[in-house]
Design a protein around this motif. Structure first.
Motif, PDB file in Angstrom:
ATOM      1  N   ILE A   1       5.194  54.165  45.839  1.00  0.00           N
ATOM      2  CA  ILE A   1       4.644  54.821  44.654  1.00  0.00           C
ATOM      3  C   ILE A   1       3.340  54.195  44.176  1.00  0.00           C
ATOM      4  CG2 ILE A   1       5.925  53.416  43.004  1.00  0.00           C
ATOM      5  CD1 ILE A   1       5.094  57.191  42.759  1.00  0.00           C
ATOM      6  N   CYS A   2       3.104  52.915  44.454  1.00  0.00           N
ATOM      7  CA  CYS A   2       1.929  52.232  43.896  1.00  0.00           C
ATOM      8  C   CYS A   2       0.614  52.912  44.277  1.00  0.00           C
ATOM      9  CB  CYS A   2       1.922  50.766  44.303  1.00  0.00           C
ATOM     10  SG  CYS A   2       3.392  49.862  43.779  1.00  0.00           S
ATOM     11  N   PRO A   3       0.323  53.124  45.568  1.00  0.00           N
ATOM     12  CA  PRO A   3      -0.935  53.795  45.902  1.00  0.00           C
ATOM     13  C   PRO A   3      -0.965  55.249  45.477  1.00  0.00           C
ATOM     14  CG  PRO A   3       0.377  53.457  47.888  1.00  0.00           C
ATOM     15  CD  PRO A   3       1.057  52.708  46.781  1.00  0.00           C
ATOM     16  N   VAL A   4       0.201  55.880  45.350  1.00  0.00           N
ATOM     17  CA  VAL A   4       0.236  57.268  44.905  1.00  0.00           C
ATOM     18  C   VAL A   4      -0.276  57.374  43.470  1.00  0.00           C
ATOM     19  CG1 VAL A   4       1.730  59.241  44.385  1.00  0.00           C
ATOM     20  CG2 VAL A   4       2.079  57.922  46.481  1.00  0.00           C
ATOM     21  N   VAL A   5       0.197  56.497  42.596  1.00  0.00           N
ATOM     22  CA  VAL A   5      -0.289  56.492  41.215  1.00  0.00           C
ATOM     23  C   VAL A   5      -1.786  56.216  41.188  1.00  0.00           C
ATOM     24  CG1 VAL A   5      -0.156  55.301  38.999  1.00  0.00           C
ATOM     25  CG2 VAL A   5       1.944  55.856  40.231  1.00  0.00           C
ATOM     26  N   ASP A   6      -2.237  55.306  42.037  1.00  0.00           N
ATOM     27  CA  ASP A   6      -3.650  54.931  42.075  1.00  0.00           C
ATOM     28  C   ASP A   6      -4.548  56.092  42.492  1.00  0.00           C
ATOM     29  OD1 ASP A   6      -5.709  52.847  41.885  1.00  0.00           O
ATOM     30  OD2 ASP A   6      -5.880  53.083  44.046  1.00  0.00           O
ATOM     31  N   LEU A   7      -3.991  57.094  43.175  1.00  0.00           N
ATOM     32  CA  LEU A   7      -4.786  58.224  43.657  1.00  0.00           C
ATOM     33  C   LEU A   7      -4.886  59.356  42.636  1.00  0.00           C
ATOM     34  CD1 LEU A   7      -3.509  58.479  47.342  1.00  0.00           C
ATOM     35  CD2 LEU A   7      -5.813  57.886  46.613  1.00  0.00           C
ATOM     36  N   ASN A   8      -4.238  59.219  41.492  1.00  0.00           N
ATOM     37  CA  ASN A   8      -4.196  60.313  40.530  1.00  0.00           C
ATOM     38  C   ASN A   8      -4.742  59.897  39.173  1.00  0.00           C
ATOM     39  OD1 ASN A   8      -2.487  62.740  41.751  1.00  0.00           O
ATOM     40  ND2 ASN A   8      -1.566  60.834  42.471  1.00  0.00           N
ATOM     41  N   ASP A   9      -5.441  60.827  38.518  1.00  0.00           N
ATOM     42  CA  ASP A   9      -5.980  60.570  37.182  1.00  0.00           C
ATOM     43  C   ASP A   9      -4.888  60.655  36.114  1.00  0.00           C
ATOM     44  OD1 ASP A   9      -8.644  60.298  38.080  1.00  0.00           O
ATOM     45  OD2 ASP A   9      -8.865  62.476  38.110  1.00  0.00           O
ATOM     46  N   THR A  10      -3.941  61.550  36.311  1.00  0.00           N
ATOM     47  CA  THR A  10      -2.870  61.767  35.339  1.00  0.00           C
ATOM     48  C   THR A  10      -1.575  62.061  36.066  1.00  0.00           C
ATOM     49  OG1 THR A  10      -3.286  64.153  35.202  1.00  0.00           O
ATOM     50  CG2 THR A  10      -4.463  62.742  33.627  1.00  0.00           C
ATOM     51  N   PHE A  11      -0.445  61.937  35.356  1.00  0.00           N
ATOM     52  CA  PHE A  11       0.810  62.466  35.866  1.00  0.00           C
ATOM     53  C   PHE A  11       1.619  63.023  34.713  1.00  0.00           C
ATOM     54  CE2 PHE A  11       1.466  57.904  35.313  1.00  0.00           C
ATOM     55  CZ  PHE A  11       2.712  57.784  34.733  1.00  0.00           C
ATOM     56  N   LEU A  12       2.518  63.922  35.030  1.00  0.00           N
ATOM     57  CA  LEU A  12       3.302  64.637  34.038  1.00  0.00           C
ATOM     58  C   LEU A  12       4.609  63.903  33.790  1.00  0.00           C
ATOM     59  CD1 LEU A  12       3.245  67.307  32.356  1.00  0.00           C
ATOM     60  CD2 LEU A  12       4.618  68.324  34.188  1.00  0.00           C
ATOM     61  N   ALA A  13       4.814  63.460  32.568  1.00  0.00           N
ATOM     62  CA  ALA A  13       6.031  62.732  32.198  1.00  0.00           C
ATOM     63  C   ALA A  13       7.001  63.703  31.540  1.00  0.00           C
ATOM     64  CB  ALA A  13       5.703  61.586  31.245  1.00  0.00           C
ATOM     65  N   THR A  14       8.225  63.781  32.085  1.00  0.00           N
ATOM     66  CA  THR A  14       9.211  64.726  31.572  1.00  0.00           C
ATOM     67  C   THR A  14      10.485  64.002  31.154  1.00  0.00           C
ATOM     68  OG1 THR A  14      10.180  65.134  33.753  1.00  0.00           O
ATOM     69  CG2 THR A  14       8.329  66.509  33.109  1.00  0.00           C
ATOM     70  N   ARG A  15      11.110  64.531  30.133  1.00  0.00           N
ATOM     71  CA  ARG A  15      12.414  64.050  29.676  1.00  0.00           C
ATOM     72  C   ARG A  15      13.247  65.262  29.283  1.00  0.00           C
ATOM     73  NH1 ARG A  15      11.286  59.774  25.013  1.00  0.00           N
ATOM     74  NH2 ARG A  15       9.764  61.372  24.487  1.00  0.00           N
ATOM     75  N   ALA A  16      14.543  65.144  29.449  1.00  0.00           N
ATOM     76  CA  ALA A  16      15.411  66.287  29.153  1.00  0.00           C
ATOM     77  C   ALA A  16      15.360  66.673  27.686  1.00  0.00           C
ATOM     78  CB  ALA A  16      16.847  65.963  29.564  1.00  0.00           C
ATOM     79  N   SER A  17      15.108  65.697  26.807  1.00  0.00           N
ATOM     80  CA  SER A  17      15.188  65.954  25.368  1.00  0.00           C
ATOM     81  C   SER A  17      13.834  66.148  24.710  1.00  0.00           C
ATOM     82  CB  SER A  17      15.905  64.783  24.687  1.00  0.00           C
ATOM     83  OG  SER A  17      15.211  63.569  24.924  1.00  0.00           O
ATOM     84  N   ALA A  18      12.753  66.234  25.491  1.00  0.00           N
ATOM     85  CA  ALA A  18      11.435  66.358  24.875  1.00  0.00           C
ATOM     86  C   ALA A  18      10.515  67.184  25.760  1.00  0.00           C
ATOM     87  CB  ALA A  18      10.828  64.970  24.653  1.00  0.00           C
ATOM     88  N   ALA A  19       9.439  67.668  25.165  1.00  0.00           N
ATOM     89  CA  ALA A  19       8.460  68.440  25.926  1.00  0.00           C
ATOM     90  C   ALA A  19       7.700  67.523  26.885  1.00  0.00           C
ATOM     91  CB  ALA A  19       7.484  69.111  24.962  1.00  0.00           C
TER      92      ALA A  19
END
Length: 260
Positions: free
Chosen positions: A229-247
């Motif tokens: 996962i480390c280089p994958v995060v490094d290749l992206n400007d943003t990522f989508l954080a999801t939780r069952a109880s929130a938008a």
């Protein structure tokens, strides 16, 4: 108030160069002496060498806070226990040697996700288990985390379907080509575990599809668990954080483009 900056050092020359780079600074630079626990990458070998580096740092007006290691040799199936024991042993020996030489050793820092439990004992004061935050397929396969501990996935769209393969739009610039020799494929598709991502180009992932295996349809979006996962995060400007109880929330990668 300025935060404390701590730098790792594993040689006498390195300590002197760090000191020369801080000439004129308003504050002293803090350092940790790096110990090689068997990983074979960086770090001094043996407590005597640790003392030599610490002495060079102290005479160069650097502040020695303690010792640290990276148990990277734990990145193999069933190696986390022995690698953690290596970290604890070598860090303890180095800390005791520094104390015998007149140093205070408030920080004894071990660090790798596979050893985050096996090395969290004895003299160790902190664990730097970075990958543990998100998890990945490699950590799952070596037993460092459970499968449900993989908290990040790459969303990929099926762009081509053939009798023997399915092609996704997540290539080396999404998944990276980082693959341990004991792992098959460049990621896992949990919904279709029989598909093996066997080839990556810049923007495409080509899966091997065995006869009779379930497969996604054209234009379907699938989740892919990256190997690392480390280089994958490094290749992206943003990522989508999801939780069952929130938008869902969009989180920016603050260190994007700052690897060097």
């Amino acid at each position: 108030q300025w935060p404390t900056i701590t730098v790792g050092v594993d040689s006498v020359m390195g300590a002197r160069r760090l000191a020369s780079a801080t000439v004129g600074a308003r504050r002293q630079l803090h350092v940790l002496v790096e110990i090689d626990p068997g990983n074979g990458r960086t770090g001094v070998i043996g407590p005597e060498a640790a003392v030599d580096v610490a002495e060079a740092a102290r005479t160069s007006a650097l502040v020695v806070d303690g010792v640290f290691s990276h148990g990277g040799h734990a990145y193999h199936p069933a190696a986390w226990a022995s690698a953690g024991a290596d970290e604890v042993r070598t860090l303890t020996e180095a800390a005791e040697a520094l104390e015998a030489a007149g140093f205070e050793v408030p920080v004894v820092s071990a660090g790798s996700t596979p050893t985050f439990l096996s090395a969290a004992t004895g003299r160790v004061t902190e664990m730097r288990a970075g990958t543990y935050v998100l998890g990945d397929r490699q950590q799952w396969l070596i037993g460092a985390i459970p499968g449900e501990g993989c908290a990040a996935a790459v969303a990929a769209t099926v762009v081509s379907v053939f009798s023997d393969r399915v092609v996704l739009d997540c290539g080396a610039k999404s998944l990276t080509k980082d693959r341990a020799p004991w792992i098959e494929g460049h990621g896992l598709i949990p919904a279709y575990p029989d598909l093996v991502i066997e080839r990556l180009s810049d923007y495409h992932a080509v899966t091997r599809t065995p006869d009779g295996a379930a497969r996604p349809k054209l234009h379907q979006v699938v989740a892919v668990i990256p190997n690392h996962i480390c280089p994958v995060v490094d290749l992206n400007d943003t990522f989508l954080a999801t939780r069952a109880s929130a938008a869902p929330e969009v989180w920016s990668v603050d260190a994007r483009g700052r690897s060097a």
